[in-house]
Design an enzyme around this catalytic site. Structure first.
Site, mmCIF file in Angstrom:
data_model
loop_
_atom_site.group_PDB
_atom_site.id
_atom_site.type_symbol
_atom_site.label_atom_id
_atom_site.label_comp_id
_atom_site.label_asym_id
_atom_site.label_seq_id
_atom_site.Cartn_x
_atom_site.Cartn_y
_atom_site.Cartn_z
ATOM 1 C CB CYS A 1 -0.737 -0.084 1.382
ATOM 2 S SG CYS A 1 -2.040 -1.382 1.152
HETATM 3 N N1 LIG Z 1 -2.659 -6.185 1.689
HETATM 4 C C1 LIG Z 1 -3.208 -5.116 2.324
HETATM 5 O O1 LIG Z 1 -2.902 -4.815 3.511
HETATM 6 C C2 LIG Z 1 -3.990 -4.185 1.514
HETATM 7 C C3 LIG Z 1 -4.778 -3.174 2.239
HETATM 8 C C4 LIG Z 1 -5.583 -2.384 1.744
HETATM 9 C C5 LIG Z 1 -5.856 -2.506 0.476
HETATM 10 N N2 LIG Z 1 -5.232 -3.486 -0.363
HETATM 11 C C6 LIG Z 1 -5.490 -3.457 -1.911
HETATM 12 O O2 LIG Z 1 -6.220 -4.701 -1.991
HETATM 13 C C7 LIG Z 1 -5.970 -5.026 -3.247
HETATM 14 C C8 LIG Z 1 -5.533 -6.573 -2.958
HETATM 15 O O3 LIG Z 1 -4.254 -6.877 -2.206
HETATM 16 P P1 LIG Z 1 -4.201 -8.141 -1.546
HETATM 17 O O4 LIG Z 1 -2.978 -7.746 -0.685
HETATM 18 O O5 LIG Z 1 -5.072 -8.924 -1.246
HETATM 19 O O6 LIG Z 1 -3.514 -9.189 -2.957
HETATM 20 P P2 LIG Z 1 -3.028 -10.419 -2.862
HETATM 21 O O7 LIG Z 1 -1.914 -10.556 -3.995
HETATM 22 O O8 LIG Z 1 -2.897 -10.888 -1.447
HETATM 23 O O9 LIG Z 1 -4.405 -11.180 -3.540
HETATM 24 C C9 LIG Z 1 -4.925 -10.907 -4.771
HETATM 25 C C10 LIG Z 1 -5.472 -12.009 -5.225
HETATM 26 O O10 LIG Z 1 -6.065 -11.936 -6.544
HETATM 27 C C11 LIG Z 1 -5.795 -13.075 -7.394
HETATM 28 N N3 LIG Z 1 -6.241 -12.625 -8.880
HETATM 29 C C12 LIG Z 1 -5.200 -11.759 -9.715
HETATM 30 N N4 LIG Z 1 -5.899 -11.780 -10.824
HETATM 31 C C13 LIG Z 1 -7.045 -12.286 -10.689
HETATM 32 C C14 LIG Z 1 -8.059 -12.340 -11.700
HETATM 33 N N5 LIG Z 1 -8.040 -11.851 -12.773
HETATM 34 N N6 LIG Z 1 -9.142 -13.279 -11.129
HETATM 35 C C15 LIG Z 1 -9.119 -13.935 -9.967
HETATM 36 N N7 LIG Z 1 -8.322 -13.799 -9.041
HETATM 37 C C16 LIG Z 1 -7.116 -12.933 -9.423
HETATM 38 C C17 LIG Z 1 -4.434 -13.419 -6.962
HETATM 39 O O11 LIG Z 1 -4.099 -14.968 -7.269
HETATM 40 C C18 LIG Z 1 -4.364 -13.316 -5.527
HETATM 41 O O12 LIG Z 1 -4.861 -14.503 -4.976
HETATM 42 C C19 LIG Z 1 -4.836 -4.489 -3.766
HETATM 43 O O13 LIG Z 1 -5.282 -3.252 -4.496
HETATM 44 C C20 LIG Z 1 -4.163 -3.630 -2.666
HETATM 45 O O14 LIG Z 1 -3.459 -2.498 -2.866
HETATM 46 C C21 LIG Z 1 -4.294 -4.254 0.304
#
Ligand SMILES: NC(=O)c1ccc[n+]([C@@H]2O[C@H](COP(=O)([O-])OP(=O)(O)OC[C@H]3O[C@@H](n4cnc5c(N)ncnc54)[C@H](O)[C@@H]3O)[C@@H](O)[C@H]2O)c1
Length: 447
Positions: free
Chosen positions: A287
């Site tokens: 983030c």
């Molecule tokens: N991790 C955090 O602390 C956090 C906090 C707030 C916001 N975010 C935001 O949330 C979003 C997700 O982050 P995250 O940490 O969960 O990511 P992550 O990488 O842990 O998870 C994302 C998932 O999406 C899947 N994926 C990718 N493309 C796909 C598709 N086309 N169809 C289906 N699944 C698909 C991946 O395989 C993965 O399992 C990002 O935009 C991030 O910036 C993350």
């Protein structure tokens, strides 16, 4: 389809919004979460706990298998909460997008990384939107949760979902709702972090807010998707810039021989108008180092240069090198060059008590030390292995490595570490997090 979709039910006509509202209120809405990572898995769990049937969709078969096996791979969600939901059939996962046809709601939680050029990489959001567009049907509520630049929902996602002639606010509903989860935070988790939601139309906002209210404690509706997108970027940019400021303070204090940690603690006694931020070895995670660049990229298009962001990004990006300078100086003072020294890194996760090493400054620090000819080991109770330039490094038993090292560098201040033994057994420690606050020793060098 240009006019409002009307569906015949027992002699009366109900709009798609009416039907969806009823299904949500009766907890009969079939909920989908697309992207089962740090954000998607806990969200899916909250809706299953609230009584909805939830399907998670992910492209990674291994994740889907673990999920369906009742094993939570996200630390904040414990197996004893997760497994019963899977076993009862409330929660399941699939790689098959065609399940979208059966859903009433879908939350998009896919990654939004940066390209090497620091431009947004929207390929995951595009792929997710295309998949939903392909299986679009009347009455679907779509929420984008991935952090992104203002305008993504209406400029990028909406046109895709309208491709088949469905009309937003009438046939289907589209919102942006920023995910604010803070992994490892024992007090605030998905269910009790207030949820901001903004829709393309008032009907979208109303249904989005109603949906989240079923599973989350507090919902904050805002007037548009763009406001909701900007809320998240303001929050993360605020953190990034304040961390940049305090990192610059640390650089100044170093030159002026002032203890920056003592300065911050004393400043934090002011009961108003000050919020403490702490210096560190550099930014990490998915983030804070990334999101502000989504904003600066978009603001360039609007003719505004985001100077605060660029400057804080520069200072924060310099911190791993500053840590290396500290290590070099500390070793030189002990008449040792970095080349040939054994250096033990304590903690590689990007912040305390989590297992995530994405963008972690520890990776840069290890890489830089190796380039200078040091032999580097690491230990981290949460992280078993890391990859540096394609080479795998395994976490080692902490105290023997600490004892053998010429210098220990504390990069992550996990709680539960026996810091007293670390101080006792090490020859030299560079503490980048003030983890050793309260310990007095000439062998401790603080950031
Ligand atoms: N991790 C955090 O602390 C956090 C906090 C707030 C916001 N975010 C935001 O949330 C979003 C997700 O982050 P995250 O940490 O969960 O990511 P992550 O990488 O842990 O998870 C994302 C998932 O999406 C899947 N994926 C990718 N493309 C796909 C598709 N086309 N169809 C289906 N699944 C698909 C991946 O395989 C993965 O399992 C990002 O935009 C991030 O910036 C993350």
């Amino acid at each position: 389809m240009t006019s409002e979709l009307l569906i015949q039910t027992s002699g009366q006509q109900s709009s798609a919004a009416d039907i969806l509202r009823e299904r949500i209120l009766q907890k009969k809405a079939r909920v989908g979460v697309l992207g089962l990572g740090y954000v998607g898995l806990p969200l899916a769990v909250e809706f299953a706990r609230a009584g909805f049937d939830v399907v998670g969709i992910d492209v990674q078969q291994s994740k889907v298998d673990q999920f369906n096996g009742g094993h939570s791979y996200v630390k904040d969600v414990k197996d004893d909460v997760f497994r019963p939901l899977v076993e009862s059939g409330k929660l399941r996962a699939t790689t098959d997008y065609s399940v979208i046809r059966e859903l009433d709601t879908i939350d998009i939680c896919v990654p939004t990384p940066l390209r090497k050029t620091k431009d947004p990489d929207m390929s995951y959001v595009v792929a997710a939107s295309d998949a939903i567009a392909e299986h679009m049907h009347p009455g679907l509520l779509v929420m984008l949760e991935s952090t992104t630049y203002p305008g993504t929902t209406d400029e990028l996602v909406l046109p895709k979902l309208e491709e088949r002639g469905f009309s937003v606010g009438k046939d289907f509903f589209l919102c942006f709702s920023p995910e604010r989860v803070d992994p490892g935070n024992p007090k605030y988790q998905t269910s009790n972090i207030p949820k901001v939601v903004g829709g393309i139309t008032p009907a979208c906002t109303e249904l989005g807010a109603l949906f989240y209210k079923q599973a989350l404690e507090t919902v904050i509706p805002v007037s548009s998707t763009r406001v909701a997108e900007m809320v998240k970027l303001l929050e993360n940019t605020f953190r990034m810039i304040n961390i940049g400021l305090v990192n610059e303070m640390a650089l100044m204090c170093e030159r002026m021989n002032i203890d920056v940690w003592e300065v911050i603690d004393a400043a934090a006694t002011k009961p108003f108008g000050f919020m403490p931020f702490y210096p560190g070895p550099g930014l990490g995670g998915h983030c804070i180092p990334i999101d502000p660049f989504y904003l600066s990229w978009k603001s360039k298009e609007a003719g505004i240069e985001a100077r605060f962001i660029e400057l804080a990004g520069y200072i924060n990006g310099r911190m791993p090198e500053f840590v290396i300078e500290k290590v070099q100086k500390a070793l030189n003072d002990a008449s040792k060059p970095v080349r040939g020294s054994r250096i033990h890194i304590l903690g590689t996760a990007y912040k305390r008590n989590i297992d995530d090493v994405r963008e972690s400054p520890a990776l840069d620090i290890i890489h830089l030390l190796q380039r200078l000819g040091a032999t580097v080991t690491f230990s981290d109770p949460f992280v078993h292995k890391i990859h540096i330039n394609g080479t795998e490094l395994q976490s080692q038993e902490m105290l023997p490595c600490v004892e053998a090292a010429d210098c220990v560098v504390i990069v992550t201040d996990h709680t539960g570490i026996d810091y007293a033994s670390v101080v006792e057994k090490s020859k030299l420690i560079v503490d980048t997090r003030n983890a050793l606050k309260g310990f007095r020793s000439e062998r401790i060098v603080r950031l």
